[in-house]
Design an enzyme around this catalytic site. Structure first.
Site, mmCIF file in Angstrom:
data_model
loop_
_atom_site.group_PDB
_atom_site.id
_atom_site.type_symbol
_atom_site.label_atom_id
_atom_site.label_comp_id
_atom_site.label_asym_id
_atom_site.label_seq_id
_atom_site.Cartn_x
_atom_site.Cartn_y
_atom_site.Cartn_z
ATOM 1 C CG ASP A 228 -31.180 1.399 -8.491
ATOM 2 O OD1 ASP A 228 -30.220 1.634 -9.226
ATOM 3 O OD2 ASP A 228 -32.350 1.402 -8.874
ATOM 4 C CD GLU B 113 -33.935 6.947 -8.953
ATOM 5 O OE1 GLU B 113 -35.030 6.646 -9.464
ATOM 6 O OE2 GLU B 113 -32.845 6.647 -9.445
ATOM 7 C CG ASP C 80 -30.202 7.819 -11.799
ATOM 8 O OD1 ASP C 80 -30.350 6.734 -11.213
ATOM 9 O OD2 ASP C 80 -30.971 8.227 -12.671
ATOM 10 C CB ILE D 126 -28.731 1.481 -11.909
ATOM 11 C CG1 ILE D 126 -27.634 0.797 -11.098
ATOM 12 C CG2 ILE D 126 -28.881 0.784 -13.265
ATOM 13 C CD1 ILE D 126 -27.903 -0.697 -10.838
ATOM 14 C CG ASP D 127 -30.762 7.179 -16.037
ATOM 15 O OD1 ASP D 127 -31.730 7.594 -15.370
ATOM 16 O OD2 ASP D 127 -30.632 7.377 -17.247
ATOM 17 C CB THR E 40 -33.734 0.643 -12.763
ATOM 18 O OG1 THR E 40 -33.129 1.781 -12.162
ATOM 19 C CG2 THR E 40 -33.505 -0.577 -11.900
ATOM 20 C CG ASP F 31 -33.496 11.058 -14.159
ATOM 21 O OD1 ASP F 31 -33.039 9.922 -13.961
ATOM 22 O OD2 ASP F 31 -34.670 11.389 -13.912
#
Length: 399
Positions: free
Chosen positions: A54, A79, A181, A183-184, A186, A326
Site C-alpha cells: 500500500d 491514506e 487510495d 489499494i482500495d 485491501t 475512498d
C-alpha cells in the site's frame, strides 16, 4: 490540466503494475500471503507486507506526480503513513491518513545500515539500487523481493491512449490537491479470491474489487474535479493467464464534463448496492423501491464504480465508514457523468426541512470537527453515490 490527467492515469497504471507484481512474482507473493498464516507468521516485518505494498504504491504516485508538477508538492495526500519499523521492531506502518501536512514528491537517500527496530521512511530514491537498498532495510533478508519492487518503482509507463492524448483542458494545477487510495479494498486484495460469481455483473467480493483510486480536488472549494479509477485485476489474459487491467477517468470542472465512459441509461426500477454491514433499517427502507434489486459488494471504491458503470443506480452507505481517499476519484467521475455523491445525513435533514434544492455534495478539503487521526477525513453521516438525479431523489424519499 490535460498533462495532469495523463500523469494521473500513468501513475495509476504503474500502481496497478506493482499491485499485480506482488501477486505474480513468487518472492513477493510469499510475503503477501504471510498475512494469512496466523501464529506461524514471521514476527519480523513480513507480517505487514500488505501495508508496505500500500505505502510503496502511494509513495510512487506522490513521487511521480510531485516530480512532474512541483506546484502539487505538499498537496498530494494519501491514506497511509510511510514510516515503518524494521527488523525485530514490533510496530508496523500505521494505517492512518497524514492528510495535507504530508508533502509528496521528495526523493530520499537509501538508509544503509539501519538497525533492527529503527524507523524507516519508505520513499522513492534517486536510483533503482538506492530504492532497493532502502526496501531491503525493511524486508531483510528478502533481497529478491526488494529488487523486484525497486525495478517496478523506477519503470517508465507508456500509455498509448490516443483518446486521452487528445484531451485539451485548461485549469491551473496550483489550484488543485490530490487524494490517493493506493489499494482500495485491501482485504480483498490480500484474500485474492477469483471464484466469486457476480450477481448481475456486481461481484459480492473478491480480487476484482481491489482498485487504485486517484482524485484531484479544488483546494479552495473542496470540490472533486478529476478522477482516475484503475482496475488492476479486471480479467485474465486467455493466452498468458496473467491479469490485465483497465482504467476509467472523468473531468468535471466549470462547464467542462469529459469522461472515458458514457452515462448509463435511466432505469425505472433502481438497483442499489450496499455494504453487507449495512443496517437492517436501511435495507428495509430501500426494499419497496428496489424490489429484488438490492445488491451487496466489498470496497467503497468498487461500489461507486458499479454506479459509474451502470451495474447499479445508487450506492447507499448510512455510516461514516468511508474517507476522503475512498470517494474523491469516483466522485469526480460521477460528476463528469452528470451525477454526484451527496452527504446522506445532510441531504435527509434538508429534505425533512422542506428544502428541494440540490443536496449537499461531499467535499475533500475539510477536517471533521473534533475528530483525530484518520477520522478527521471520514465522510461522516454516510453518502449516496448516483448518476441520475431521479434515482437520488427516489433513494432519499425512501430513506
Amino acid at each position: 490540466m490535460a498533462g495532469l490527467l495523463q500523469a494521473l492515469v500513468g501513475a495509476s497504471e504503474k500502481a496497478a503494475h506493482i499491485a499485480r507484481l506482488c501477486r505474480r512474482e513468487e518472492p513477493l507473493f510469499q510475503l503477501l500471503v504471510a498475512e494469512k498464516t496466523g501464529a506461524d507468521r514471521n514476527r519480523r516485518f513480513l507480517q505487514d507486507f500488505k501495508t508496505l505494498a500500500d505505502v510503496l504504491i502511494q509513495e510512487v504516485i506522490k513521487h511521480d506526480l510531485g516530480k512532474e508538477f512541483p506546484e502539487l508538492q505538499g498537496h498530494i495526500h494519501g491514506e497511509e503513513s510511510n514510516e515503518f519499523r524494521n527488523g525485530q521492531g514490533e510496530s508496523r506502518g500505521e494505517r492512518r491518513s497524514r492528510g495535507p501536512p504530508q508533502a509528496g514528491g521528495r526523493g530520499a537517500v537509501a538508509e544503509a545500515g539501519v538497525l533492527a527496530g529503527e524507523t524507516v521512511a519508505v520513499r522513492v530514491c534517486a536510483t533503482p539500487g538506492d530504492t532497493a537498498a532502502l526496501l531491503l532495510s525493511v524486508l531483510e533478508p528478502e533481497r529478491a523481493a526488494a529488487e523486484l519492487l525497486a525495478a517496478a518503482v523506477h519503470q517508465d509507463v507508456a500509455l498509448g491512449d490516443a483518446e486521452l492524448a487528445n484531451v485539451a483542458l485548461s485549469i491551473p494545477t496550483q489550484d488543485l490537491a490530490i487524494w490517493i487510495d493506493p489499494i482500495d479494498s485491501t482485504n480483498e486484495y490480500i484474500g485474492g479470491r477469483e471464484d466469486v460469481a457476480p450477481v448481475d455483473g456486481i461481484a459480492p467480493a473478491g480480487l476484482c474489487s481491489a482498485l487504485v483510486l486517484i482524485g484531484a480536488y479544488d483546494r479552495r472549494t473542496g470540490c472533486p474535479v478529476l478522477g482516475v479509477i484503475n482496475e488492476p485485476f479486471f480479467r485474465r489474459d486467455p493466452l498468458t493467464h496473467r491479469w490485465q487491467g483497465r482504467y476509467h477517468w472523468g473531468v468535471a470542472y466549470g462547464d467542462t464534463r469529459l469522461c472515458s465512459l458514457s452515462p448509463p441509461p435511466l432505469r425505472p426500477t433502481p438497483c442499489v448496492v450496499l455494504s453487507r454491514a449495512e443496517r437492517g433499517a436501511v435495507r428495509a427502507a430501500l426494499g419497496p423501491l428496489c424490489g429484488d434489486r438490492l445488491r451487496f459488494a466489498a470496497g467503497a471504491g468498487y461500489k461507486m464504480l458499479c454506479v459509474i458503470l451502470g451495474l447499479a443506480d445508487a450506492y447507499v452507505l448510512s455510516e461514516g465508514s468511508t474517507f476522503a481517499w475512498d470517494a474523491c476519484a469516483p466522485h469526480a467521475i460521477l460528476r463528469a457523468l452528470g451525477g454526484g455523491t451527496v452527504a446522506l445525513a445532510g441531504a435527509l435533514r434538508a429534505r425533512q426541512a422542506g428544502d428541494t434544492g440540490p443536496p449537499p455534495e461531499l467535499v475533500y478539503n475539510c477536517l471533521a470537527e473534533g475528530a483525530v487521526g484518520a477520522e478527521r477525513w471520514a465522510n461522516r453521516g454516510g453518502l449516496v453515490a448516483y448518476v441520475h438525479p431521479q434515482h437520488l431523489e427516489a433513494v432519499l424519499a425512501a430513506l
